[in-house]
Design a protein around this motif. Structure first.
Motif, PDB file in Angstrom:
ATOM      1  N   VAL A  87       8.938 -31.894 -17.094  1.00 15.01           N
ATOM      2  CA  VAL A  87       7.653 -32.065 -15.639  1.00 15.01           C
ATOM      3  C   VAL A  87       9.172 -32.846 -14.665  1.00 15.01           C
ATOM      4  O   VAL A  87       9.593 -33.991 -15.818  1.00 15.01           O
ATOM      5  CB  VAL A  87       6.664 -32.666 -15.551  1.00 15.01           C
ATOM      6  N   THR A  88       9.652 -32.275 -13.878  1.00 14.31           N
ATOM      7  CA  THR A  88      10.731 -33.638 -13.257  1.00 14.31           C
ATOM      8  C   THR A  88       9.740 -33.738 -11.543  1.00 14.31           C
ATOM      9  O   THR A  88       9.579 -32.649 -10.863  1.00 14.31           O
ATOM     10  CB  THR A  88      11.916 -33.302 -13.035  1.00 14.31           C
ATOM     11  N   MET A  89      10.140 -35.108 -10.989  1.00 13.03           N
ATOM     12  CA  MET A  89       9.632 -34.731  -9.423  1.00 13.03           C
ATOM     13  C   MET A  89      10.722 -34.052  -8.765  1.00 13.03           C
ATOM     14  O   MET A  89      11.574 -34.781  -8.584  1.00 13.03           O
ATOM     15  CB  MET A  89       8.740 -36.044  -8.971  1.00 13.03           C
ATOM     16  N   SER A 136       8.680 -30.095 -10.275  1.00  4.87           N
ATOM     17  CA  SER A 136       9.669 -28.982 -10.952  1.00  4.87           C
ATOM     18  C   SER A 136       8.873 -28.955 -12.454  1.00  4.87           C
ATOM     19  O   SER A 136       8.964 -29.844 -13.293  1.00  4.87           O
ATOM     20  CB  SER A 136      10.587 -28.533 -10.474  1.00  4.87           C
ATOM     21  N   ILE A 137       8.383 -27.612 -13.328  1.00  5.14           N
ATOM     22  CA  ILE A 137       8.835 -27.355 -14.411  1.00  5.14           C
ATOM     23  C   ILE A 137      10.014 -26.590 -15.421  1.00  5.14           C
ATOM     24  O   ILE A 137      10.099 -25.469 -15.244  1.00  5.14           O
ATOM     25  CB  ILE A 137       7.422 -26.925 -14.502  1.00  5.14           C
ATOM     26  N   LYS A 142      16.676 -24.288 -17.160  1.00  2.61           N
ATOM     27  CA  LYS A 142      15.937 -23.110 -16.753  1.00  2.61           C
ATOM     28  C   LYS A 142      14.305 -23.416 -15.683  1.00  2.61           C
ATOM     29  O   LYS A 142      13.579 -24.213 -16.264  1.00  2.61           O
ATOM     30  CB  LYS A 142      15.505 -21.871 -17.961  1.00  2.61           C
ATOM     31  N   ASP A 143      14.573 -22.869 -14.736  1.00  2.00           N
ATOM     32  CA  ASP A 143      13.545 -23.489 -14.186  1.00  2.00           C
ATOM     33  C   ASP A 143      12.506 -22.939 -13.956  1.00  2.00           C
ATOM     34  O   ASP A 143      12.446 -21.104 -13.796  1.00  2.00           O
ATOM     35  CB  ASP A 143      13.832 -23.853 -12.695  1.00  2.00           C
ATOM     36  N   MET A 149       6.801 -26.828  -7.042  1.00  2.00           N
ATOM     37  CA  MET A 149       5.418 -26.519  -6.986  1.00  2.00           C
ATOM     38  C   MET A 149       4.995 -27.763  -6.004  1.00  2.00           C
ATOM     39  O   MET A 149       5.522 -28.656  -6.013  1.00  2.00           O
ATOM     40  CB  MET A 149       4.502 -26.907  -8.205  1.00  2.00           C
ATOM     41  N   ILE A 150       4.788 -26.781  -4.823  1.00  2.00           N
ATOM     42  CA  ILE A 150       4.366 -27.797  -3.232  1.00  2.00           C
ATOM     43  C   ILE A 150       2.926 -28.000  -3.278  1.00  2.00           C
ATOM     44  O   ILE A 150       2.462 -26.404  -2.816  1.00  2.00           O
ATOM     45  CB  ILE A 150       5.296 -27.230  -2.437  1.00  2.00           C
TER      46      ILE A 150
END
Length: 629
Positions: A87-89, A136-137, A142-143, A149-150
């Motif tokens: 998980v990244t911001m 994002s995950i 690979k996204d 996700m907003i």
């Protein structure tokens, strides 16, 4: 009595409900999570819970650290997630960031649902990201969500004052924002020493803050209406310039080539362009990324494009000088001028070897090195050395416009003077021109100067002028042979050597004669001995190098007569004394007397004397013949 009991029961029930409601409100304020209603985002139904950590109210303020649990309920073809996923911001789309290793981002799998735990994330939004959470995950690179996700977070403070507490100025106007006519994605942030601070593919590099002097790689997306793909790029060749000329970012001169049109999508209304920008330098002033798209050519039969785009970059941290210092020694990057375009002589030709006295074509190619700025109103001046002169043309030329990364060629006729020294001669070429600095909105002057060299050679006029040798030479005796030569050219000749050949006893003799300057003479001397009677002949070969260090040869034939000095000198004593053989008695008598021996000695001496006299006569004749030459 029964009525009073009922009343008491009702009163106690109402009191209990009031207490429970109050407690519920209290716990929701100080830290328990309140679950919002679900919303559908992509292939998930999404809900979230907020846990306030640094405040006693429910409002999430600027720079406040909170924890958020986001529940993702998959629907339809939603991708499968796993606890091992990353998980990244995404601070480009949301106002929350993860700034140190104490903050944790992880996924919990609860049956068919996924709970994303965002622990101790910091709310630090820009105007465009207020009230939004984006993450994002990824599975490796690979996204899994095909984009961030907003989520709208209603608890976030979104007023411009940054303070919703009592006493704050809630009536202050919101900060002005640039028109949102493009989108961008930050791909990498790194410092001048090359240390990467943000890379979406690396969890250990998760600080997206862009400080003064930082470098950024970004992908921008913008649309241009009313044009076709062929107006932007054709056969992989761009037909427009993308110029980063405004805003808070600049390209250093060494990284201008990092602007690249990656993809152009054609739609009914126009085109969508995807352009990568690598090595953008943040000036420390403001937070805008701005650039101009401009056609390279402006022709009547072509669609001309001139569009300006800009967007806020939420990760920028504007530089603020320390109030304790009166002066700031660091440069103000916001006032940085655009890179100056330079015009150079990229190529020149003169038709090969230039010989003194010849006229030759000199072609000069001028190249505009800039990728972004055209030059115009250019004057070219050619200054010749004494060895050259222009033929049938002026030394000044005018070029109306030279586009970015384009060339123009000028050809002039030049004559090398007959007395030009055999060496390289320098020609000075200067260019004066103007260009438009869009950043400063002004016309600016610039000039460049270059030197080119052209080698000149003189005509080779080395000659062998003759051979000196006696008309007759004698067997078994050394004779003297001399070869004369002269350098009539205007340049020196080098490394002379001479070699003799012929029907002599000592062919192959060599002499090293050194260098011969212009206008000088020289000789090569040999001793020769004939190897037989009759005609004695051969040749002398002289080898040398001209001013171009090219080896050349010159030869001359020689010939003389070889004679035997004893030819015709046979001696018979009886022939010199008539009557001696007529009387045998006398001969017999003579053999008995010493007189015959005396006479024989006299005759022998006379023969030797005759030989010496004859030799002297022959030598004198030879000397007279040499003098006649």
């Amino acid at each position: 009595m029964k009525t009073s009991v009922v009343k008491r029961v009702v009163a106690l029930t109402l009191a209990g409900l009031i207490i429970l409601g109050t407690l519920g409100y209290f716990f929701s304020v100080v830290g328990s999570a309140a679950e919002d209603s679900e919303v559908k985002i992509g292939d998930f139904k999404v809900s979230y819970k907020i846990i306030a950590e640094d405040t006693n109210d429910k409002i999430i303020e600027n720079k406040e650290k909170v924890s958020i649990d986001v529940t993702l309920k998959p629907e339809g073809a939603a991708p499968a997630l796993a606890a091992a996923n990353t998980v990244t911001m995404d601070t480009n789309k949301g106002g929350f960031s993860k700034g140190n290793s104490a903050e944790k981002l992880e996924i919990e799998v609860d049956g068919s649902n996924y709970i994303v735990h965002l622990r101790a994330v910091t709310y630090q939004p820009s105007n465009s990201t207020k009230g939004k959470l984006a993450f994002s995950i990824k599975d490796g690179t690979k996204d899994l969500l095909n984009g961030p996700m907003i989520i709208d977070i209603s608890e976030c403070e979104t007023s411009s004052s940054g303070d919703n507490k009592p006493g704050g100025d809630d009536n202050k106007d919101p900060e002005p924002s640039l028109p949102a006519n493009m989108t961008y994605t930050i791909q990498k942030v790194y410092r001048s020493n090359g240390a990467v601070t943000y890379d979406p593919a690396d969890n250990t590099k998760n600080d997206p803050s862009i400080n003064r002097g930082s470098y950024v790689d970004a992908m921008v997306q913008f649309s241009i209406s009313g044009v076709k793909k062929a107006d932007i790029i054709e056969n992989s060749v761009p037909k427009v310039n993308v110029i980063v000329d405004r805003g808070s970012f600049r390209f250093q001169s060494s990284t201008d080539s990092a602007i690249k049109i990656e993809r152009v999508q054609e739609t009914d209304a126009g085109v969508i362009c995807h352009v990568s920008l690598k090595g953008l330098n943040y000036t420390g002033s403001g937070n805008s990324l701005a650039f101009t798209v401009q056609s390279k050519e402006n022709k009547e039969d072509m669609t001309y494009i001139y569009e300006q785009f800009s967007s806020e970059v939420s990760s920028c941290v504007p530089y603020t000088p320390s109030p304790s210092t009166d002066e700031d020694d660091d440069p103000d990057y916001s006032k940085m001028e655009m890179a100056t375009p330079y015009v150079i002589v990229s190529n020149y030709s003169y038709g090969g070897q230039v010989t003194a006295g010849d006229t030759f074509p000199l072609s000069l190619t001028f190249f505009n090195t800039s990728r972004n700025i055209d030059v115009m109103n250019m004057m070219i001046t050619i200054t010749m050395p004494d060895a050259f002169m222009l033929t049938s043309s002026s030394n000044t030329f005018y070029v109306d416009q030279l586009d970015t990364e384009q060339s123009v060629t000028q050809t002039v006729q030049v004559t090398a003077k007959a007395n030009a020294a055999p060496q390289s001669h320098n020609i000075e070429v200067s260019m004066k021109y103007q260009y438009i600095d869009d950043h400063l909105v002004s016309r600016r002057d610039n000039s460049t100067q270059e030197t080119i060299s052209i080698p000149v050679v003189q005509i080779d006029r080395f000659q062998v002028t003759g051979v000196e040798v006696s008309q007759e030479i004698y067997l078994n005796e050394e004779s003297y042979l001399t070869v004369n030569f002269v350098n009539k050219g205007r340049s020196d000749v080098y490394n002379l050597s001479a070699e003799i050949s012929g029907n002599i006893q000592n062919p192959g003799q060599q002499q090293n004669l050194g260098n011969l300057s212009s206008g000088s003479t020289g000789t090569a001397d040999f001793y020769i001995t004939p190897d037989g009677e009759g005609v004695c002949s051969g040749e002398v070969t002289i080898t040398y190098e001209d001013t171009n260090m090219e080896e050349k040869t010159a030869t001359i034939q020689w010939s003389t007569n070889a004679v035997d000095p004893m030819a015709g000198m046979d001696f018979n004593p009886g022939m010199d004394m008539p009557g001696m053989m007529e009387d045998p008695g006398m001969m017999e008598e003579e053999t008995k007397s010493p007189t015959p021996f005396i006479i024989g000695g006299v005759v022998l001496a006379a023969a030797v004397a005759a030989f010496l006299i004859r030799r002297k006569i022959l030598k004198k004749r030879s000397e007279e013949a040499d003098a006649a030459l």
